[in-house]
Scaffold this motif. Structure first.
Motif, mmCIF file in Angstrom:
data_model
loop_
_atom_site.group_PDB
_atom_site.id
_atom_site.type_symbol
_atom_site.label_atom_id
_atom_site.label_comp_id
_atom_site.label_asym_id
_atom_site.label_seq_id
_atom_site.Cartn_x
_atom_site.Cartn_y
_atom_site.Cartn_z
ATOM 1 N N THR A 57 -0.203 4.050 3.769
ATOM 2 C CA THR A 57 -0.628 3.507 5.061
ATOM 3 C C THR A 57 0.359 2.463 5.553
ATOM 4 N N LEU A 58 0.829 1.619 4.641
ATOM 5 C CA LEU A 58 1.822 0.608 4.997
ATOM 6 C C LEU A 58 3.060 1.265 5.584
ATOM 7 N N MET A 59 3.525 2.324 4.937
ATOM 8 C CA MET A 59 4.723 3.011 5.390
ATOM 9 C C MET A 59 4.505 3.657 6.759
ATOM 10 N N GLU A 60 3.399 4.347 6.920
ATOM 11 C CA GLU A 60 3.187 5.110 8.145
ATOM 12 C C GLU A 60 2.786 4.241 9.337
ATOM 13 N N GLU A 86 7.550 -13.440 7.662
ATOM 14 C CA GLU A 86 6.166 -13.833 7.917
ATOM 15 C C GLU A 86 5.281 -12.626 8.182
ATOM 16 N N PHE A 87 5.819 -11.629 8.866
ATOM 17 C CA PHE A 87 5.026 -10.430 9.166
ATOM 18 C C PHE A 87 4.828 -9.579 7.913
ATOM 19 N N VAL A 88 5.930 -9.307 7.183
ATOM 20 C CA VAL A 88 5.896 -8.409 6.034
ATOM 21 C C VAL A 88 5.152 -9.002 4.847
ATOM 22 N N GLU A 95 -3.775 -10.015 6.384
ATOM 23 C CA GLU A 95 -4.654 -9.812 7.531
ATOM 24 C C GLU A 95 -4.746 -8.345 7.969
ATOM 25 N N LEU A 96 -3.610 -7.720 8.207
ATOM 26 C CA LEU A 96 -3.612 -6.380 8.801
ATOM 27 C C LEU A 96 -3.903 -5.270 7.793
ATOM 28 N N LEU A 97 -3.362 -5.412 6.592
ATOM 29 C CA LEU A 97 -3.581 -4.424 5.528
ATOM 30 C C LEU A 97 -3.652 -5.196 4.205
ATOM 31 N N PRO A 98 -4.729 -5.930 4.012
ATOM 32 C CA PRO A 98 -4.771 -6.920 2.932
ATOM 33 C C PRO A 98 -4.798 -6.338 1.524
ATOM 34 N N TYR A 99 -4.104 -7.065 0.646
ATOM 35 C CA TYR A 99 -4.270 -6.811 -0.779
ATOM 36 C C TYR A 99 -5.710 -7.133 -1.168
ATOM 37 N N ASP A 100 -6.215 -6.436 -2.155
ATOM 38 C CA ASP A 100 -7.520 -6.770 -2.721
ATOM 39 C C ASP A 100 -7.258 -7.787 -3.835
#
Length: 282
Positions: A57-60, A86-88, A95-100
């Motif tokens: 998902t991160l890649m796409e 800061e974004f990566v 926030e956008l695709l958080p680690y658990d």
């Protein structure tokens, strides 16, 4: 038995390893000790927290986003890095695709990041925090020369671990791993040559002669490391997984179709070799 795993870096080419990791998660296969270099660590954290598919998902969804990477960030005086730090390393994973982070904290094994000390030019192996405070360690192991700035962790400055130790299997063996899975991001036939960019790096880091020396000798040391790894594999001491082809995917690849195919290559190879791997682990 202490099972260790070593994941080589390779920036966006490491999407191959993401396929391997997701195949491992299908089998509930997790290590007692994990060490990653550069993107091998960054993607590995999704694996250790059990977030199957997160890296895909991160890649796409994000790697083609102009906020993620590009020359505009490298020449931005407030960033001076090809990747938008800061974004990566903050906005996306938090926030956008958080680690658990809770799942990562529950992982019972040891997690280390390979980094290169800016002053000594030697590899060091730093423990990885299991919360947002991991950011500096994560950026440090990913800090490719020219494309990133050195990162301070504790009292020292560091850069990409691949400069000093691209595939830290020797360190993993020293940590007591009697079963070791090593995942590469280059074909087995790959022979590293000194990149032209090393000349520019020599100029940029001339105040750090040990780092310059490490950059100049990196190809030779990498190739010797691969030969030694092949010996260990023949002796049955390590289990190596490598792509049959990298499909031309480069470090800063932005073609999501190519990266998707390389991810699927990782899934396929890991699944095909799962029986052989379980036999090795037994």
């Amino acid at each position: 038995m202490k099972l260790g795993m070593v994941f080589e870096g390779g920036a966006n080419r490491t999407i191959f390893s993401c396929g391997v990791m997701d195949a491992f998660l299908e089998e509930d296969l997790l290590p007692d000790y994990f060490i990653g270099v550069s993107a091998g660590l960054a993607y590995g954290l999704s694996y250790l927290s059990g977030q199957k598919g997160r890296n895909l998902t991160l890649m796409e969804d994000f790697m083609t986003d102009k906020r993620y990477m590009g020359v505009c960030h490298l020449f931005n005086p407030d960033q001076k890095a090809y990747y938008n730090i800061e974004f990566v390393f903050d906005e996306v994973p938090n926030e956008l695709l958080p680690y658990d982070y809770e799942a990562l904290a529950r992982f019972p094994g040891e997690v280390e990041a390979a980094v290169t000390n800016l002053h000594s030019g030697k590899a060091e192996y730093l423990p990885v925090p299991r919360d947002r405070s991991m950011k500096n360690v994560l950026v440090a192991t990913c800090s490719l020369p020219i494309l990133f700035q050195p990162v301070k962790v504790g009292r020292h400055y560091y850069m990409d671990g691949g400069i000093a130790d691209s595939i830290p299997y020797e360190h993993a063996l020293e940590k007591g791993c009697d079963r070791l899975i090593v995942v590469l991001t280059r074909e087995r036939s790959y022979v590293k040559t000194t990149e032209r960019a090393v000349r520019l790096a020599d100029h940029l880091y001339k105040q750090y002669p040990k780092l310059v020396e490490a950059l100049q000798t990196r190809a030779e040391r990498y190739n010797a490391s691969i030969e030694r790894l092949k010996e260990l594999e023949r002796e049955g001491r390590v289990f190596v997984i490598a792509p049959e082809t990298t499909l031309g995917v480069g470090r800063t690849e932005s073609d999501t179709a190519k990266m998707r195919r390389l991810y699927e290559e990782g899934v396929r190879i890991a699944r095909e070799r799962m029986g052989e791997m379980k036999q090795y682990l037994a």
